[in-house]
Design a protein around this motif. Sequence first.
Motif, short mmCIF file in Angstrom:
data_model
loop_
_atom_site.label_atom_id
_atom_site.label_comp_id
_atom_site.label_asym_id
_atom_site.label_seq_id
_atom_site.Cartn_x
_atom_site.Cartn_y
_atom_site.Cartn_z
N ILE A 118 0.82 -1.14 -0.10
CA ILE A 118 -0.08 0.05 0.06
C ILE A 118 0.87 1.09 0.19
O ILE A 118 1.79 1.42 1.05
CB ILE A 118 -0.96 -0.12 1.27
N ASP A 119 0.84 1.91 -1.09
CA ASP A 119 1.40 3.21 -1.20
C ASP A 119 0.76 4.36 -0.42
O ASP A 119 -0.34 4.19 0.02
CB ASP A 119 1.69 3.76 -2.50
N CYS A 120 1.70 5.22 -0.06
CA CYS A 120 1.20 6.77 0.53
C CYS A 120 0.00 7.35 -0.27
O CYS A 120 0.12 7.23 -1.61
CB CYS A 120 2.03 7.75 0.90
N GLU A 122 -3.03 5.88 -0.90
CA GLU A 122 -3.88 4.81 -1.37
C GLU A 122 -4.81 4.12 -0.20
O GLU A 122 -4.68 4.46 0.88
CB GLU A 122 -2.74 3.66 -1.92
N THR A 123 -5.67 3.45 -0.79
CA THR A 123 -6.70 2.95 0.36
C THR A 123 -6.12 1.84 0.97
O THR A 123 -5.85 0.77 0.43
CB THR A 123 -7.99 2.44 -0.33
N LEU A 133 -7.84 5.85 3.98
CA LEU A 133 -6.47 6.48 3.25
C LEU A 133 -5.28 6.00 4.12
O LEU A 133 -5.25 6.16 5.47
CB LEU A 133 -6.73 7.65 2.78
N GLU A 164 2.73 12.48 -3.60
CA GLU A 164 1.84 11.69 -4.46
C GLU A 164 1.23 12.37 -5.86
O GLU A 164 0.51 11.75 -6.54
CB GLU A 164 0.70 11.07 -3.89
N GLU A 193 -10.45 10.93 -6.11
CA GLU A 193 -9.68 9.85 -6.89
C GLU A 193 -10.01 8.52 -6.34
O GLU A 193 -9.88 7.55 -6.89
CB GLU A 193 -8.22 9.92 -7.01
N ARG A 194 -9.91 8.49 -5.06
CA ARG A 194 -10.18 7.31 -4.15
C ARG A 194 -11.53 6.98 -3.85
O ARG A 194 -11.87 6.06 -3.27
CB ARG A 194 -9.51 7.41 -2.81
N PRO A 213 5.77 3.80 2.45
CA PRO A 213 4.50 2.78 2.00
C PRO A 213 4.71 1.63 2.87
O PRO A 213 5.70 1.21 3.59
CB PRO A 213 4.90 2.29 0.43
#
Length: 391
Positions: A118-120, A122-123, A133, A164, A193-194, A213
């Motif tokens: 999971i990247d910064c 992201e969900t 998030l 990001e 976006e999320r 991450p």
Amino acid sequence: MATAEIGTPASTGVPAEPPGRPWWRRRRRGLLGGGVAVVLVVGGVVLAMTNPFGDGGEPATRAGDGTSLAAVQEGPLSSQVSQSGTLSYSAGADGTPYRVVDRASGTYTWVPATGTRIDCGETLYKVDQKPVLLICGSTPAYRDLAEGDHGKDVRALNETLVDEGYAGRSGLDPDSGYFSAGTAAALEKLQDERGADVTGRLDLGQAVFLPGPLRIGKVMAGNGTSAGSGRPIMEASSNRREVIVKLDASQQSEVEKGDQAQITLPDNRITSGVVRRIGTVATSSGKNDSDAGSATIPVYITLKHPKDAGTLDEAPVQVQITTAGVKNALIVPVTALIGQAGGGYAVEVAAGDGGRTRIVPVTLGLFDDADGKVQVSGTLSAGDRVVVPST
């Protein structure tokens, strides 16, 4: 295997530091013996030397068939600590995984599988189909955030939004701890976006703040189960590859942050690393406190080329840490050392015609356990031949 050391009584009269000491990157205690019986332990090899000199200072008789000659070498020499280790992913400062604590209420409708990255921004998981998030920061979520707020948590939010790509540095300072109109505008882009509610604010429970991450480890929550505020729902580590070595506590002073390491992977490929951190608390696997031989200190090594590790996790590896180095040393085999009755060491040097020999006292420097070599200083020159036991 680590360099073994033997303490030396002050009465030996051997100089505390050999000539050329300034080249040394790190101080090493000399391996000096006293009395007529000397035992030298290097790299697991025990060399016993009992009164190798006659009354007139001549060398003791050696069996001709039991010895050979080795040339004195000149050049670089390094010493290493060799240990087994475990290749995995780095976690918190104390080596334990990060704990993902839920602050939302409802029903878990999506949780990541073990091994998910999971990247910064992201969900991280979903509650009632609303994304929670990941904001990369070290201050845990503890409040609602909105325009006008200040703090370390706001700084982490600004940094994540810029890193990001939801805002440019000209419009939002990633080092700022102020929740500005620029923060709100960038946050709206992220929320849209999320699939989150586009509000330009971040309420408690809508995000988790952790250094990232992340790589998901153990997951305790399941889809369809009830979410509860303050409940740990999963564990995670960073994406950074790391080797942990349990170093014998007696060797702690030999290894320093920044030391270079060579790591042999399970398929025998070799990659490089560097000591990033050394633990300060020793742990023991012994049955009681007196079992000092089992006390270890964790040493954390970061890989210079993480892709070399592939997808390996919790994999056993062999590690060789270079702890000291000399650019230009006189080098002889460890087996060439003979003990002097009055203390200290010497080597037996063959004459040019290969007949008579002479005894040359030497001061010991760095040991290379891997190759069985030792740095010496004395009236020797490169190319001289010293007597060693035949192999």
